[in-house]
Design an enzyme around this catalytic site. Sequence first.
Site, PDB file in Angstrom:
ATOM      1  N   LEU A 148       0.860  -1.176   0.000  1.00 16.66           N
ATOM      2  CA  LEU A 148       0.000   0.000   0.000  1.00 16.66           C
ATOM      3  C   LEU A 148       0.899   1.229   0.000  1.00 16.66           C
ATOM      4  O   LEU A 148       2.001   1.205   0.562  1.00 16.66           O
ATOM      5  CB  LEU A 148      -0.893   0.037   1.249  1.00 16.66           C
ATOM      6  CG  LEU A 148      -1.983  -1.031   1.396  1.00 16.66           C
ATOM      7  CD1 LEU A 148      -2.683  -0.866   2.738  1.00 16.66           C
ATOM      8  CD2 LEU A 148      -2.987  -0.962   0.262  1.00 16.66           C
ATOM      9  N   ASP A 149       0.437   2.316  -0.625  1.00 17.30           N
ATOM     10  CA  ASP A 149       1.181   3.565  -0.553  1.00 17.30           C
ATOM     11  C   ASP A 149       1.356   3.991   0.899  1.00 17.30           C
ATOM     12  O   ASP A 149       0.535   3.654   1.761  1.00 17.30           O
ATOM     13  CB  ASP A 149       0.438   4.670  -1.304  1.00 17.30           C
ATOM     14  CG  ASP A 149       0.416   4.443  -2.809  1.00 17.30           C
ATOM     15  OD1 ASP A 149       1.183   3.602  -3.294  1.00 17.30           O
ATOM     16  OD2 ASP A 149      -0.390   5.113  -3.481  1.00 17.30           O
ATOM     17  N   LYS A 150       2.391   4.768   1.146  1.00 16.21           N
ATOM     18  CA  LYS A 150       2.694   5.211   2.508  1.00 16.21           C
ATOM     19  C   LYS A 150       1.497   5.888   3.168  1.00 16.21           C
ATOM     20  O   LYS A 150       1.194   5.641   4.341  1.00 16.21           O
ATOM     21  CB  LYS A 150       3.888   6.169   2.480  1.00 16.21           C
ATOM     22  CG  LYS A 150       4.282   6.718   3.841  1.00 16.21           C
ATOM     23  CD  LYS A 150       5.493   7.633   3.732  1.00 16.21           C
ATOM     24  CE  LYS A 150       5.874   8.204   5.094  1.00 16.21           C
ATOM     25  NZ  LYS A 150       7.062   9.097   5.016  1.00 16.21           N
TER      26      LYS A 150
END
Length: 369
Positions: A148-150
């Site tokens: 997942l993106d940060k």
Amino acid sequence: MSASEQVRTFTVEEEDDGIRLDRWFRRNLPEASFGMVARWARTGQLRVDGRRAAPGDRIEAGQTIRVPPIDEPAAETGRSRPVRETLTPDEVDFVRSLVIHSDPAAIVMNKPPGLATQGGTKTVLHLDRLLDGLAEEGGPRPKLVHRLDKDTSGVLLVARTPRAAAFFSKAFSGRTARKVYWALVVGVPSVEDGLIELPLAKQPGTGGEKMHVDQGEAGQPARTRYRVIDRAGNRAAWIELQPHTGRTHQLRVHMAAIGHPIVGDGKYGGQEAFLTGSISRKMHLHARRLRIDHPDGGRIDVTAEPADHFRESLASLGFDPALGDLPLDEVRYSDTPEGKRRAAGAAAKARRKGRRGERRSRRRDEGGH
């Protein structure tokens, strides 16, 4: 167990599309040293799509990587096995507090926003570093099988064993896993239940850190299903997103491209992505649900509660959290006639590409005699 039984095959995920093969090993099998990978390449044991490969080769999503046995004696490899990093008690407690599902094959966590999934040049604190805190005594180190993106929160699955990792990786790359996201977007889409089909590519000049819509040859097919859950006048909408492909930043780019950027996503929405008043400036994208087949039979079907800022924004905009979980359609776009037609076209394209590669290889071989 014989050496042949220890050989494993991995499918390259969308997140690893275009990277060097040696970097794929650093990301996905850090226990395999560079020297080990180079030796496999020299002896012909390292193969991509059945062909010999070198550490510097670029790999593509969907390709298969043949990995020989890693558990070799230290005297033979000339290197000792990696030493696990010691975590503090607080770090162990923190990573364990994120777990929302656990079984012999899988761990599912609710990743908080702001925590990177993997490390990078300037990223020291990341989830991958903390996975030793979830390992069982004497057991293998858990392994990430997707990302997942940060700044995206929510459901993140980790495999407990190499066998489970291979199974889950195949499910993600084969699109049999169902992923559901919640997002708050600026404005309200005119179509309440739609499919966004816009090809994506890395934006030149950004070092691969940013994606954009590209209708040319560089664009890779990308499809996102969205459904409006509720609206706050014309100011904002709460929507459900289901990615039918897995391109980098796909949901964020697609929503910005149709004029409704995700709230807080300044990277793709600019200043228009921020709402005035009490709405947080953090990104409002949450991986709400994951349904995936289990390697031992049955399914994992898990939902994760949104982060505090997301819940507060829902309340501020007058949205009822009880409305959020829409019925999960059993028929996916990939199962429709149009989806099957596109899949058949993609398969034919891959076969043509493979034949071109074989012809090039034969020409090189003939030129060498």
